[in-house]
Write a protein that holds these residues in place. Structure first.
Motif, PDB file in Angstrom:
ATOM      1  N   ASN B  84     112.517 -31.137 103.756  1.00 58.39           N
ATOM      2  CA  ASN B  84     113.334 -31.554 104.894  1.00 58.39           C
ATOM      3  C   ASN B  84     112.876 -30.907 106.195  1.00 58.39           C
ATOM      4  O   ASN B  84     113.031 -31.481 107.271  1.00 58.39           O
ATOM      5  N   GLN B  85     112.337 -29.699 106.083  1.00 56.70           N
ATOM      6  CA  GLN B  85     111.928 -29.026 107.307  1.00 56.70           C
ATOM      7  C   GLN B  85     110.638 -29.602 107.873  1.00 56.70           C
ATOM      8  O   GLN B  85     110.284 -29.322 109.019  1.00 56.70           O
ATOM      9  N   TYR B 353     117.815 -22.257  85.358  1.00 57.01           N
ATOM     10  CA  TYR B 353     116.862 -21.867  86.405  1.00 57.01           C
ATOM     11  C   TYR B 353     117.640 -21.197  87.535  1.00 57.01           C
ATOM     12  O   TYR B 353     118.481 -21.831  88.171  1.00 57.01           O
ATOM     13  N   GLY B 371     112.904 -22.825  95.622  1.00 64.40           N
ATOM     14  CA  GLY B 371     114.221 -22.193  95.665  1.00 64.40           C
ATOM     15  C   GLY B 371     115.376 -23.172  95.630  1.00 64.40           C
ATOM     16  O   GLY B 371     116.399 -22.927  94.988  1.00 64.40           O
ATOM     17  N   LYS B 372     115.240 -24.294  96.295  1.00 64.65           N
ATOM     18  CA  LYS B 372     116.413 -25.161  96.424  1.00 64.65           C
ATOM     19  C   LYS B 372     116.734 -25.935  95.140  1.00 64.65           C
ATOM     20  O   LYS B 372     117.719 -26.657  95.089  1.00 64.65           O
ATOM     21  N   PHE B 373     115.903 -25.750  94.132  1.00 61.89           N
ATOM     22  CA  PHE B 373     116.164 -26.442  92.862  1.00 61.89           C
ATOM     23  C   PHE B 373     116.863 -25.546  91.843  1.00 61.89           C
ATOM     24  O   PHE B 373     117.019 -25.921  90.683  1.00 61.89           O
ATOM     25  N   MET B 374     117.260 -24.348  92.296  1.00 57.39           N
ATOM     26  CA  MET B 374     117.789 -23.367  91.352  1.00 57.39           C
ATOM     27  C   MET B 374     119.253 -23.604  91.001  1.00 57.39           C
ATOM     28  O   MET B 374     120.108 -22.732  91.161  1.00 57.39           O
ATOM     29  N   VAL B 375     119.544 -24.787  90.496  1.00 60.44           N
ATOM     30  CA  VAL B 375     120.876 -25.127  90.018  1.00 60.44           C
ATOM     31  C   VAL B 375     120.735 -26.331  89.087  1.00 60.44           C
ATOM     32  O   VAL B 375     119.903 -27.218  89.335  1.00 60.44           O
ATOM     33  N   ASN B 376     121.479 -26.325  88.007  1.00 61.28           N
ATOM     34  CA  ASN B 376     121.539 -27.486  87.112  1.00 61.28           C
ATOM     35  C   ASN B 376     120.211 -27.844  86.456  1.00 61.28           C
ATOM     36  O   ASN B 376     120.006 -29.004  86.096  1.00 61.28           O
TER      37      ASN B 376
END
Lengths: 415, 415, 415, 415
Positions: B84-85, B353, B371-376
């Motif tokens: 996104n950045q 994760y 980092g932003k994938f560290m859920v579910n």
């Protein structure tokens, strides 16, 4: 040497021309362009090329060729669209995943079937005997089917390209601006019993039969289609945000996505400039051009906005027959002439697609061609800029669900 | 003439080799094969080829090349995956509609970027000065990224081909049957504080850092992966219909389609014969081969069925380090050796994760890499037959949602 | 006359008190209020009243009552939540359609089961013999279960009422404004091996076992929860529109509806005034009150925005035990005291809900209570204003999927 | 004392009777029974009671009452069904969540509006002047509307109860078995121009106007409806698995769920016994009873199976008028009499719901009553066992989407 049967003499070149016309449509497309499926309702170009061939293979060769063997048994399933009586079908939404067979193998398939059809036609008619009516009928049906898919190839490529942010153009030439449209005039028709449906003599689909009577109250039709400029005024006056103008389903359709629909499918706005995407790529909106790619809901709402309505398919057919060319014309000079009937945009009618009184679909799988779709769809009449020459006629019934927009669909007003 | 900097001397050939390895993967694929997207989670081969190039263009050239100009401004959006950045991204589920740019244009894109990367590397290091550490770091990251996509190209092609009823084979050579597997043995590890995470010296992703301490109760790991034959017994004993064996979400996942899931993704049954689809096409199920393409739910249910469990990622890493090669090995002959750690199938762990204590993603867009994938998602460890040589290490953390099956994922039991 | 066994002497009044507490919660609700189900995840109040009774009937009476006969065979299915080993379950999303049995019949059901439980307890213990440990264990489990549903009754009624445009209040009394919160301070904990999990002595759920060791790097916890006022600054500074602050799934979750999520579940804005809906109805947002009803995604994004993070469940438990009351407290006056641990809002942790090393669910249907949910959920620790007194403890593990908002969930920061 | 105006003398008692009839329908229902919404298309009983009152309040009181003030401003939104020109509407799928207002408050609402309507009627007509035609027209419309909802209350309660595993009965009395049906006979009608649509004199909805001419080819209608026993033979002969019998959309509809649809909505099979759920609860399938609760797709497929078809709505109306009672009857004894026209089951016609030639909806919000639904629906003619006496007539047009089954819909064959 036996002279060629005169009917064959005309059907064989016609077969070759129609089949070649399909291939000429895809000349400028890459293998990649021919592969994806942009949405459930559209099909990949490669699939169209194969399916139309499958149609000849299944309904001509399998039915009439001695010792028939399929070109490839897999193709029986892969390229069957919806004929349950023929057998299973590859999942419709996965047509775009068929990277094999390759485009070149599909071209081989076309050539193979073309050769066998020619041979069949030559042999059947070679004895100087009566032409084989069933063979001719089935080939003619296949050609009409092929022409339908020629139009679909264009609508489907346009839709595919529209979803590519680089907005490719199908035609390399620039779009030619339209001349200002004629003034909108109304042509009146008197009440009476109209004869609706095809004459038996020429080719028609089964859904155009039987010819029957329909009582029409007096009505008027617009001489031409609604233009982009006229439709733009509807858009800019807030027509897409005025619930009272829309059918209840139409209002729900407008609002079903993340962003409410606010203009025709291929329109967009850049700053103050309206743009239109088409086979020529992106260009400024041509206000003189007919408004195309409209859903039934949009056509209906626009008609309501101007205090008019859509015609029924019976009104449309009666009017089209009254026009010189198909019916005895005694058109006095002061009666407005209906233009853009067949060559610009299909015209939505308010008639749900339904069987004519006494309609019976053909026995067997060919009966699935039209009849089983006679629910939840609306009839469009006429033809479009993408319809092959000679394919249209006053009794022709095209049909799509009310939310359909990627076809060349337009508005002819009635009242 | 200035001698080449010795670091460049090793990085440049490595760059060329890795990039060439990607192209060699797609040698036997047609333009059509490289176009479609078989599902949301997978990507077209052409997109992989372009996206990995976009990665170098964005994170190396845009960051460090003087007077940077993009190869094509459209590509900035088309081939941005999720950063996104960096800016907007082409809709993920429509990657398969990009027939333009063509595969050949994407190859031009690759060559252009390759030339500029080489030039940058040569110039930066030519002065005999210190190597440009940031340039090297970013190129190395791009190469590791490219290697991840090399594996994805294989998984995605296999998935695409699996949905084609003609079941194409990626490899033209026949599959070689596996030898019978070793007996399953358990290797025990004593309790204690393990050091988890990468050493600072070699390349690693940010999610492998920081190195930290983790207390492990004593545990045992299986010496090898579960085989097809073992998994088949689970299938045939009714394991897919026994709710008590499944996590609640897993049971829902089994039953979410029209037909309940009843076996691994690429298995099918023809009469009495179990078949398996893979890169070699369809072949009889090889009972000696490791069971692959399993979801976390399947791995977990199988483990429960045999009275075992999946390892945590900490147990796995500790065990992998205890194995000779990475850590001082004094493995006595009576201790079972762990095989198939890195070269057969990724091994599901029971660890969600999550960031390590003290984890900080890199500043800027590259911080979005992991980092932003560290859920579910759940961590898989090791590597697979499709992982490039030299790409795996004990601290490597692969991760996918629990329902993922199209990866080369497998089961190593713990208890 | 035999004296009552002293254990029974405490368990029976406790049973009666807990069961009565449930009924007192619903005193002000009409039959209609107790009927609907506002979403899949919530349940009707009537269903809670029946299901908690079903739990006693199934796991106490059916297991231990001589000549057990169900109160109503239909209830076995209607009020089974998710215990596959007990049998079929009424479709979860259709709990709100059960207008029969009536609320009054469900109250009869409660009384019937209460009478039989009391009788069982009195008889079993009357002989002056050893208390029947299994009976006591199962009754205690049923009471803990009942208390969990007491909290759910409040969360579910609040959610139901929130969807009613008339915004009913559950409490007839006005909401009392909060005092300004204490300054936010950080309490530091040193690295070391922590003992995690319940002591064997008191009641605990199986998911709190076994007690085991966990290495903690040094960390700090905030002394109190984040307030509405603090969270409001995150909202008003554009935090919900800044992708870099959110986990990838969180960003997708924000944007999955027709309107992007832009504030906590029960907040709304009228002109310039922020409002909050709760059990007292609609009131102006109290900036001093703790921010409640947040998803994991919101909690995580807020923490990132302030440069902190969420604690792990191990950090939280270790800290809670260090607090006076549960663990030997030698808290010097200069160390900030952790408040709002158990009585304000459940605190999201960054720990995915997973089994502890050596965890084994109970045999039989009761093993489905906790274990099968150990995937794709996150642990919350502590307790809330809606948690019954005496129900919380440092080792308690609550768990919900990351998008859950209708619970009394809050943020305690860590770093 | 002024004598009551004779028109008022008949309208006021009629108003009171119709309103009371609604309340008598719900006498045996609990508050809970009146609360839930079983599916999007159905509404809670309480909502029906309030909405019909809202209709009088909005279209009579608000339009004509001096110094109108709403009973409760919230109700303006809560009980507005779909009138965009009146204002916003409570979300349709959340009608079942309105536990407040309570049923008792809704009864107060009814009484309040009833009192004001009576007062208005008495005052307006008290002067011995001409009756206030607009007032009368609007009250009559409200009564017709109320009667439509009386039928919907029954269909919606039956649907709600059908989803409750305890299968409650609406009626406490047992179902009376049907006598064997008459033999199926065909009544022939000759071709000619039929007059379709309502006479101006009595009440009708706007969609029955204008009266117009329609040409009918000769046709025959079945004298009675299809029975359960006849339909059962279709089911048992495999009719639901034979694609060739179904419209394409119908085939998709059959197969859209987890389990293919295989019989009518309220049928089930227990061992060898077919059962039917209805307002009397569950009972063995009565083979002599008419087959009810069929979708258009099922009606159409059944007709195709027996070599017949569904009538058009024009054929139906023409036939119904030819029957004694509404049209001059000169029915010779050897012509089969059409039975079950109005009192058994609504009869699907093959006519899509469309405006008659010259149709114009009323100005203002009342124009939304019928007109905006004239797309994607099919017309049913006649009436059912649940239609209030006196509410049906030959020109009445009921309409539902083709997949609708929870109405009392049936099959009358044509050919």
């Amino acid at each position: 040497m036996t002279a060629m049967n005169p009917v064959t003499a005309s059907l064989l070149p016609r077969y070759e021309m129609v089949r070649a016309a399909t291939m000429s449509l895809v000349e400028t497309l890459s293998d990649e362009d021919c592969t994806p499926q942009s949405m459930m309702e559209a099909s990949p170009v490669k699939w169209h090329l194969a399916h139309t061939t499958w149609f000849f293979e299944t309904f001509v060769l399998e039915a009439l060729e001695p010792n028939f063997k399929p070109f490839d048994p897999n193709f029986r399933v892969l390229f069957n669209s919806y004929y349950n009586q023929v057998g299973h079908q590859h999942a419709r939404h996965q047509r775009g995943l068929l990277t094999r067979p390759s485009l070149s193998e599909v071209e081989d398939y076309r050539q193979n079937v073309d050769g066998r059809i020619s041979a069949l036609l030559l042999i059947a008619d070679s004895a100087g005997a009566e032409p084989d009516r069933e063979l001719h009928r089935r080939i003619e049906l296949g050609l009409q089917h092929e022409q339908q898919h020629q139009e679909l190839i264009l609508t489907d490529v346009q839709h595919l390209f529209s979803l590519n942010p680089v907005k490719p153009a199908f035609y390399s030439t620039p779009r030619i601006p339209h001349q200002p449209a004629q003034p909108l005039e109304w042509r009146k028709f008197e009440e009476g019993i109209a004869h609706i449906g095809a004459d038996a003599e020429d080719f028609c689909f089964d859904n155009e039969l039987p010819r029957h009577r329909h009582f029409l109250e007096s009505y008027s039709l617009a001489n031409r289609l609604v233009t982009n400029g006229e439709y733009l005024r509807f858009v800019e006056s807030g027509g897409y945000r005025e619930a009272a103008l829309w059918l209840s389903d139409g209002w729900a359709w407008l609002n079903q996505g993340a962003e409410p629909r606010a203009h025709p499918l291929y329109w967009s706005k850049q700053g103050d400039q309206w743009l239109e995407f088409g086979l020529h790529g992106v260009s400024p909106l041509d206000e003189h051009a007919p408004a195309l790619h409209l859903s039934y809901y949009e056509a209906d709402a626009y008609a309501r906005w101007v205090g008019a309505r859509l015609p029924t398919e019976f009104e449309w057919e009666h009017a089209a027959r009254s026009q010189s060319g198909w019916a005895p014309a005694e058109q006095p000079p002061d009666i407005p002439r209906l233009i853009q009937l067949f060559d610009t945009g299909w015209q939505w009618t308010s008639s749900a697609y339904a069987p004519y009184p006494g309609y019976h679909p053909e026995e067997g799988a060919l009966g699935e061609y039209n009849g089983k779709f006679m629910v939840n769809q609306y009839v469009l009449r006429g033809g479009s800029l993408a319809t092959p020459l000679g394919h249209s006629r006053p009794s022709y019934r095209n049909f799509f669900p009310a939310g359909t927009r990627w076809q060349f669909s337009s508005i002819r007003l009635a009242r």
